[in-house]
Design a protein around this motif. Sequence first.
Motif, PDB file in Angstrom:
ATOM      1  N   PRO A   1      40.487  51.035  43.438  1.00  0.00           N
ATOM      2  CA  PRO A   1      39.824  50.135  44.388  1.00  0.00           C
ATOM      3  C   PRO A   1      38.844  49.218  43.666  1.00  0.00           C
ATOM      4  N   VAL A   2      38.752  47.983  44.122  1.00  0.00           N
ATOM      5  CA  VAL A   2      37.807  47.054  43.511  1.00  0.00           C
ATOM      6  C   VAL A   2      36.384  47.471  43.888  1.00  0.00           C
ATOM      7  N   SER A   3      35.435  46.995  43.129  1.00  0.00           N
ATOM      8  CA  SER A   3      34.029  47.294  43.427  1.00  0.00           C
ATOM      9  C   SER A   3      33.604  46.586  44.704  1.00  0.00           C
ATOM     10  N   GLU A   4      32.509  47.040  45.276  1.00  0.00           N
ATOM     11  CA  GLU A   4      31.996  46.403  46.488  1.00  0.00           C
ATOM     12  C   GLU A   4      31.644  44.943  46.232  1.00  0.00           C
ATOM     13  N   ALA A   5      31.121  44.651  45.028  1.00  0.00           N
ATOM     14  CA  ALA A   5      30.788  43.256  44.703  1.00  0.00           C
ATOM     15  C   ALA A   5      32.044  42.400  44.640  1.00  0.00           C
ATOM     16  N   ASP A   6      33.100  42.919  43.994  1.00  0.00           N
ATOM     17  CA  ASP A   6      34.350  42.163  43.913  1.00  0.00           C
ATOM     18  C   ASP A   6      34.989  42.017  45.289  1.00  0.00           C
ATOM     19  N   LYS A   7      34.868  43.058  46.095  1.00  0.00           N
ATOM     20  CA  LYS A   7      35.430  42.985  47.439  1.00  0.00           C
ATOM     21  C   LYS A   7      34.743  41.888  48.247  1.00  0.00           C
ATOM     22  N   ALA A   8      33.438  41.765  48.104  1.00  0.00           N
ATOM     23  CA  ALA A   8      32.710  40.715  48.813  1.00  0.00           C
ATOM     24  C   ALA A   8      33.170  39.333  48.358  1.00  0.00           C
ATOM     25  N   LEU A   9      33.402  39.165  47.052  1.00  0.00           N
ATOM     26  CA  LEU A   9      33.898  37.878  46.540  1.00  0.00           C
ATOM     27  C   LEU A   9      35.293  37.583  47.066  1.00  0.00           C
ATOM     28  N   ILE A  10      36.145  38.605  47.110  1.00  0.00           N
ATOM     29  CA  ILE A  10      37.505  38.426  47.626  1.00  0.00           C
ATOM     30  C   ILE A  10      37.463  38.038  49.100  1.00  0.00           C
ATOM     31  N   GLU A  11      36.634  38.709  49.864  1.00  0.00           N
ATOM     32  CA  GLU A  11      36.551  38.412  51.296  1.00  0.00           C
ATOM     33  C   GLU A  11      36.037  37.000  51.530  1.00  0.00           C
ATOM     34  N   THR A  12      35.149  36.535  50.675  1.00  0.00           N
ATOM     35  CA  THR A  12      34.681  35.143  50.786  1.00  0.00           C
ATOM     36  C   THR A  12      35.820  34.179  50.488  1.00  0.00           C
ATOM     37  N   GLN A  13      36.609  34.464  49.444  1.00  0.00           N
ATOM     38  CA  GLN A  13      37.755  33.611  49.130  1.00  0.00           C
ATOM     39  C   GLN A  13      38.748  33.590  50.286  1.00  0.00           C
TER      40      GLN A  13
ATOM     41  N   LEU B   1      43.575  36.957  43.184  1.00  0.00           N
ATOM     42  CA  LEU B   1      42.349  36.751  43.961  1.00  0.00           C
ATOM     43  C   LEU B   1      41.179  36.774  42.999  1.00  0.00           C
ATOM     44  N   GLN B   2      40.335  35.755  43.110  1.00  0.00           N
ATOM     45  CA  GLN B   2      39.273  35.559  42.128  1.00  0.00           C
ATOM     46  C   GLN B   2      39.863  35.525  40.712  1.00  0.00           C
ATOM     47  N   ASP B   3      41.074  34.906  40.629  1.00  0.00           N
ATOM     48  CA  ASP B   3      41.789  34.714  39.354  1.00  0.00           C
ATOM     49  C   ASP B   3      42.181  36.014  38.674  1.00  0.00           C
ATOM     50  N   LYS B   4      42.251  37.093  39.427  1.00  0.00           N
ATOM     51  CA  LYS B   4      42.661  38.373  38.856  1.00  0.00           C
ATOM     52  C   LYS B   4      43.778  38.972  39.709  1.00  0.00           C
ATOM     53  N   GLU B   5      44.735  39.607  39.038  1.00  0.00           N
ATOM     54  CA  GLU B   5      45.806  40.271  39.763  1.00  0.00           C
ATOM     55  C   GLU B   5      45.236  41.373  40.641  1.00  0.00           C
ATOM     56  N   THR B   6      45.510  41.249  41.929  1.00  0.00           N
ATOM     57  CA  THR B   6      44.930  42.159  42.906  1.00  0.00           C
ATOM     58  C   THR B   6      46.035  42.642  43.837  1.00  0.00           C
TER      59      THR B   6
ATOM     60  N   ASP C   1      42.317  45.173  54.536  1.00  0.00           N
ATOM     61  CA  ASP C   1      40.978  45.010  53.964  1.00  0.00           C
ATOM     62  C   ASP C   1      40.746  45.909  52.752  1.00  0.00           C
ATOM     63  N   THR C   2      41.826  46.421  52.141  1.00  0.00           N
ATOM     64  CA  THR C   2      41.689  47.203  50.914  1.00  0.00           C
ATOM     65  C   THR C   2      42.318  46.440  49.750  1.00  0.00           C
ATOM     66  N   PHE C   3      41.668  46.483  48.604  1.00  0.00           N
ATOM     67  CA  PHE C   3      42.114  45.725  47.430  1.00  0.00           C
ATOM     68  C   PHE C   3      42.024  46.632  46.204  1.00  0.00           C
ATOM     69  N   GLN C   4      43.043  46.547  45.361  1.00  0.00           N
ATOM     70  CA  GLN C   4      43.062  47.368  44.157  1.00  0.00           C
ATOM     71  C   GLN C   4      43.374  46.522  42.924  1.00  0.00           C
ATOM     72  N   ARG C   5      42.869  46.966  41.805  1.00  0.00           N
ATOM     73  CA  ARG C   5      43.218  46.403  40.510  1.00  0.00           C
ATOM     74  C   ARG C   5      43.433  47.571  39.557  1.00  0.00           C
ATOM     75  N   ASP C   6      44.562  47.535  38.856  1.00  0.00           N
ATOM     76  CA  ASP C   6      44.909  48.641  37.952  1.00  0.00           C
ATOM     77  C   ASP C   6      44.885  49.974  38.685  1.00  0.00           C
ATOM     78  N   LYS C   7      45.395  49.950  39.933  1.00  0.00           N
ATOM     79  CA  LYS C   7      45.530  51.153  40.765  1.00  0.00           C
ATOM     80  C   LYS C   7      44.199  51.765  41.178  1.00  0.00           C
TER      81      LYS C   7
END
Length: 615
Positions: free
Chosen positions: A337-349, A59-64, A329-335
């Motif tokens: 939680p993603v930042s709020e900014a990244d979460k907003a980008l993921i939700e848009t995708q 998601l957003q080209d990153k393993e999520t 609606d929860t997303f993690q990277r490297d165990k």
Amino acid sequence: MKKVKSLLALSLALALTGCNSSDNDDTQAKESKALNLTLLHINDHHSKLDATDNFTLLLQDKETQVSLGGFPRLVSKVNELASQHENVLKLHAGDAMTGTMYYSLFREELPDTLMMNQVCFDAFALGNHEFDDGNTQLSHFMDKLAEGNCGTPVLAANIEVPETNPIFNKYQPYVIKEFNGEKVAIIGLDISGKTQASSSPSEDTVFLDEVETAQKYIDQLKADGINKIILLSHYTYKNDIAMAKSLRDVDVIVGGDSHTLLGNKTVLEPLGLLPSGDYPTIVNNASGDQVCIVQAWENAKALGELSVSFNAAGQVTECSGHPHLMLGDTFQRDKQPVSEADKALIETQVANTAELSLVDADVATATLLDTYKSKIDEKKAEIIGTSLDNLCAERVPGQNHPHGDICLANSPERDFLNQHGSVMASIVSEAFKAMSLRSDIAIQNTGGVRNSIPAGDVSVGHAFDVLPFTNLLVNLDMTGQEILNTIEDAIDNVVVNNSTGAFPAAANLRFDLDMTAAKGSRISNVEVRRRNESVWSPIQLDATYVVVTNDFIAAGGDRYDAMVPVYNDPARREDTGLLYTDSLINYIKAMTAANQPLSQPAASEMMVQSYTPLP
């Protein structure tokens, strides 16, 4: 003479749908109309009722890591989509049972049926794994499914049983649904050879040819004036394509068994997913009309949505759709939680990708499931060991269809799997050999190894997910020639019948394998190592070795035919009393006590040393 199920079921189906002789005359006289239909479908959920957590998507080209699917989300998504369309069919293409502790710990309550009745499927086709614990347990499953308010018909046109069989009169060949006065027939099919070879149907269960049976009922329904026909098929994606091309007048095939993800590659591949074909896959049938073929992956991760337009003649004029991957609606990277900014980008995708959706769990379904989940979580949470590596389960080397989601095409383990096959099945074989104190060699079918184990702590739950069945271990005194014959039989079942779960794994047995060679010549340079020996030696054809295996393949399951005479000879068979899953648990505990973590075996320890795949 005993009555058989198919005749009675046919009469029952006709009665239930009002298709007596006068009704048939009226139907034939009535002019059919065009119809738009929406099919919502799943297959092969294998008792995976809760979400698949920590599933990796790009998601957003990153393993999520995401939480994917599960019945509470599935119910919500089905209800959402059903509310958007006028004519909806909800279908399940088989293999509901076996695969997780929801089944292995609750065989009496059968939470699978409770979850299925939350969806309220319009039809369910029997799959091969419905027969894993025999017809009596399948009968219990059918009874529990019927306890709900849905009245979901169980379908299997190519299965016949006598009236003394426990499942007699509990299923039917087809069901007819009516939309705006138009009748749509749904015919159920189970994969016959695989069910007989790889499950445990009773001896009086007769399996008929899938294609011949399908054509028989299509012709019969057409003669009754029904020209919109769906096959609910537990028969693999490849078989469905071949069958569609050979049948007359079939319109749609909703499939299962092969756990196939279909979809738009330009959408799914950037997400890190590898679809096996288009959704829908469209081919022409023997009548020259198009057939729409779909399947919806596995383990309640995806819900297929297919829109079909029929003309008045019953021909498909258009079909389209895609799978829905249902995310939390929860997303993690490297165990983390993603930042709020990244979460907003993921939700848009996600919002901009039709195949992805954020889905809230249905509250009633989640509450019902929690009744069982809390009991399972308590048991599964017990840590029994650790693993240094991802222990990847795969059936055939290079198949790129592992059980579990940690060893996909882009994983670092892929090259090893492509050359040597299933790591998890190799470790299971080693566990069986270690627990059966008299054995020299262990042989295990890879289809019985149902999941991978990730690096890190190893729990009881991991072991149950790997081996969810109730088999026992047996020791067989086999000659070297019988061992070779067994391996050749199993591999031939893979090549000839596409029964990939028959592919063997072993401990203290290794060889080179050429899948392109003729039967009897596929394995070469066969070496064995007796118990407590450190040196590999060429197998001696007239020598006797003690082989530990599970009682399913020992009795000829998965076409391990050369084992059967040994299994049936009390002088050459020893019932160890060792339970399948407990043996793996106790092996891991013993490794832990010896301060030896699990790890990927050295290549020299793997059964397959050199591998030539099929073209």
